[in-house]
Scaffold this active site. Structure first.
Site, short mmCIF file in Angstrom:
data_model
loop_
_atom_site.label_atom_id
_atom_site.label_comp_id
_atom_site.label_asym_id
_atom_site.label_seq_id
_atom_site.Cartn_x
_atom_site.Cartn_y
_atom_site.Cartn_z
N TYR A 6 0.84 -1.20 0.00
CA TYR A 6 0.00 0.00 0.00
C TYR A 6 0.88 1.25 0.00
O TYR A 6 0.65 2.19 -0.78
CB TYR A 6 -0.93 -0.03 1.21
CG TYR A 6 -1.66 1.26 1.48
CD1 TYR A 6 -2.72 1.68 0.68
CD2 TYR A 6 -1.29 2.09 2.55
CE1 TYR A 6 -3.39 2.87 0.93
CE2 TYR A 6 -1.95 3.27 2.81
CZ TYR A 6 -3.00 3.67 2.00
OH TYR A 6 -3.66 4.85 2.25
P1 NAP Z 1 -13.13 4.54 2.05
O1 NAP Z 1 -14.28 4.90 2.90
O2 NAP Z 1 -12.67 3.11 2.05
O3 NAP Z 1 -13.47 4.99 0.57
C1 NAP Z 1 -12.77 4.54 -0.54
C2 NAP Z 1 -13.62 4.73 -1.76
O4 NAP Z 1 -12.88 4.22 -2.89
C3 NAP Z 1 -14.97 3.98 -1.71
O5 NAP Z 1 -16.02 4.85 -1.98
C4 NAP Z 1 -14.84 2.94 -2.82
O6 NAP Z 1 -16.02 2.73 -3.55
C5 NAP Z 1 -13.83 3.62 -3.73
N1 NAP Z 1 -13.29 2.60 -4.63
C6 NAP Z 1 -12.63 1.47 -4.30
N2 NAP Z 1 -12.39 0.75 -5.42
C7 NAP Z 1 -12.95 1.42 -6.45
C8 NAP Z 1 -13.05 1.20 -7.85
N3 NAP Z 1 -12.57 0.09 -8.42
N4 NAP Z 1 -13.67 2.13 -8.61
C9 NAP Z 1 -14.19 3.24 -8.06
N5 NAP Z 1 -14.12 3.52 -6.73
C10 NAP Z 1 -13.51 2.63 -5.95
O7 NAP Z 1 -11.84 5.41 2.39
P2 NAP Z 1 -11.70 6.71 3.32
O8 NAP Z 1 -11.69 6.29 4.73
O9 NAP Z 1 -12.66 7.76 2.85
O10 NAP Z 1 -10.19 7.13 2.96
C11 NAP Z 1 -9.92 7.71 1.72
C12 NAP Z 1 -8.44 7.77 1.38
O11 NAP Z 1 -7.62 7.99 2.52
C13 NAP Z 1 -7.91 6.51 0.73
O12 NAP Z 1 -7.20 6.92 -0.42
C14 NAP Z 1 -6.92 5.97 1.76
O13 NAP Z 1 -5.87 5.30 1.10
C15 NAP Z 1 -6.42 7.24 2.40
N6 NAP Z 1 -5.80 7.16 3.74
C16 NAP Z 1 -6.27 6.34 4.71
C17 NAP Z 1 -5.72 6.37 5.99
C18 NAP Z 1 -6.29 5.52 7.10
O14 NAP Z 1 -5.88 5.70 8.26
N7 NAP Z 1 -7.22 4.63 6.81
C19 NAP Z 1 -4.69 7.24 6.28
C20 NAP Z 1 -4.22 8.08 5.29
C21 NAP Z 1 -4.80 8.05 4.02
P3 NAP Z 1 -17.31 1.94 -2.96
O15 NAP Z 1 -17.95 2.90 -2.00
O16 NAP Z 1 -18.10 1.66 -4.16
O17 NAP Z 1 -16.78 0.72 -2.27
#
Ligand code: NAP
Length: 216
Positions: free
Chosen positions: A131
Site C-alpha cells: 500500500y
Molecule cells: P473509504 O471509505 O474506504 O473509501 C474509498 C472509496 O474508494 C470507496 O467509496 C470505494 O467505492 C472507492 N473505490 C474502491 N475501489 C474502487 C473502484 N474500483 N472504482 C471506483 N471507486 C472505488 O476510504 P476513506 O476512509 O474515505 O479514505 C480515503 C483515502 O484515505 C484513501 O485513499 C486511503 O488510502 C487514504 N488514507 C487512509 C488512511 C487511514 O488511516 N485509513 C490514512 C491516510 C490516508 P465503494 O464505496 O463503491 O466501495
C-alpha cells in the site's frame, strides 16, 4: 469551481461532497461505481458519473470533462489484497491523473498516505508495504506532471466528530485525524491556490482548518 471527486462514495468522499455543495464557490460531481450509490449525491444536488477505477483512462477522462479540479480520495481499503492495491491505489490514481491531463483539468488534489517516502516502504510491515509503495509511486507520478497539484498526507483516520482544527505542515508528529476534518482540509485546499505545488502531513491539532491551510 467544478470538482470531480474520485472515491466520492467513501467516508471522506461523502463528507467532502456535502461540504462542497454547501459552499457558494464550489460544485461537485461525484464519481461512483454503482448506480444505486447515486441517490445520496442527487439529494445534495451534485452531479454523478458512474465510473469504475478499473476502467480505462478515456472513461475517467469523460467524467472529468468540463471540470476545474479533480480530488482523488478513492482507495481499495484494508479488506482486499495487494492485487486491488496495485489496481486502485496505484493504477487507479495514475489513470485519474492521466485522465485529468487528457480532459484539460489542471488542478489535482491527491489524498495520499501519511508517509510515502522510500524509507516508509522499507519500514512498513509486509502487509502494509504494498500500500505504501502504491501511494509512493502515485505521488511520484503526480509530482512529475505539470498539473497544479496538492498532495495531502493524512495521519491515521478516525470516525470521531471533526473538531475543525488540525496541525498541518510538511512534517508533523504522527497522529490521528477525523475523516471529517480531512474533508474540511480538502475543501480549504480547493479554495486556496497557495497550496498549488505543495504537499503536507495533517493530524488533529489546535489550528482552525482555513488558517492551517493558508499558512502552508
Ligand atoms: P473509504 O471509505 O474506504 O473509501 C474509498 C472509496 O474508494 C470507496 O467509496 C470505494 O467505492 C472507492 N473505490 C474502491 N475501489 C474502487 C473502484 N474500483 N472504482 C471506483 N471507486 C472505488 O476510504 P476513506 O476512509 O474515505 O479514505 C480515503 C483515502 O484515505 C484513501 O485513499 C486511503 O488510502 C487514504 N488514507 C487512509 C488512511 C487511514 O488511516 N485509513 C490514512 C491516510 C490516508 P465503494 O464505496 O463503491 O466501495
Amino acid at each position: 469551481m467544478k470538482v470531480l471527486v474520485a472515491g466520492a462514495n467513501g467516508q471522506i468522499g461523502k463528507q467532502l461532497i456535502s461540504y462542497i455543495q454547501e459552499s457558494e464557490s464550489l460544485e461537485a460531481k461525484a464519481m461512483i461505481r454503482k448506480e444505486e450509490q447515486a441517490s445520496y449525491f442527487k439529494e445534495l444536488g451534485a452531479e454523478t458519473a458512474i465510473v469504475d477505477l478499473e476502467d480505462d483512462i478515456d472513461t475517467i477522462a469523460k467524467a472529468a470533462e468540463g471540470m476545474d479540479a479533480v480530488v482523488f480520495t478513492a482507495g481499495s481499503g484494508p479488506n482486499t489484497g495487494p492485487d486491488k492495491t496495485i489496481l486502485i491505489d496505484l493504477d487507479g490514481a495514475v489513470k485519474t491523473i492521466e485522465a485529468a491531463k487528457k480532459a484539460g483539468v489542471k488542478r489535482f488534489v491527491m489524498v495520499s498516505s501519511f508517509d510515502t517516502t522510500r524509507e516508509a516502504i522499507l519500514n512498513a510491515d509486509s502487509s502494509f508495504a504494498p500500500y505504501v509503495a502504491a501511494k509512493h509511486y502515485a505521488d511520484v507520478w503526480l509530482r512529475d506532471t505539470d498539473l497544479d497539484y496538492t498532495i495531502v498526507h493524512p495521519g491515521k483516520l478516525t470516525n470521531d466528530e471533526g473538531t475543525g482544527q488540525v496541525e498541518a505542515a510538511e512534517k508533523v508528529e504522527r497522529g490521528e485525524v477525523p475523516r471529517e476534518d480531512i474533508a474540511s482540509v480538502l475543501k480549504a485546499v480547493l479554495e486556496n491556490d497557495s497550496t498549488i505545488g505543495k504537499e503536507f502531513q495533517v493530524v488533529g491539532g489546535s489550528t482552525p482548518v482555513q488558517e492551517a491551510v493558508k499558512s502552508l
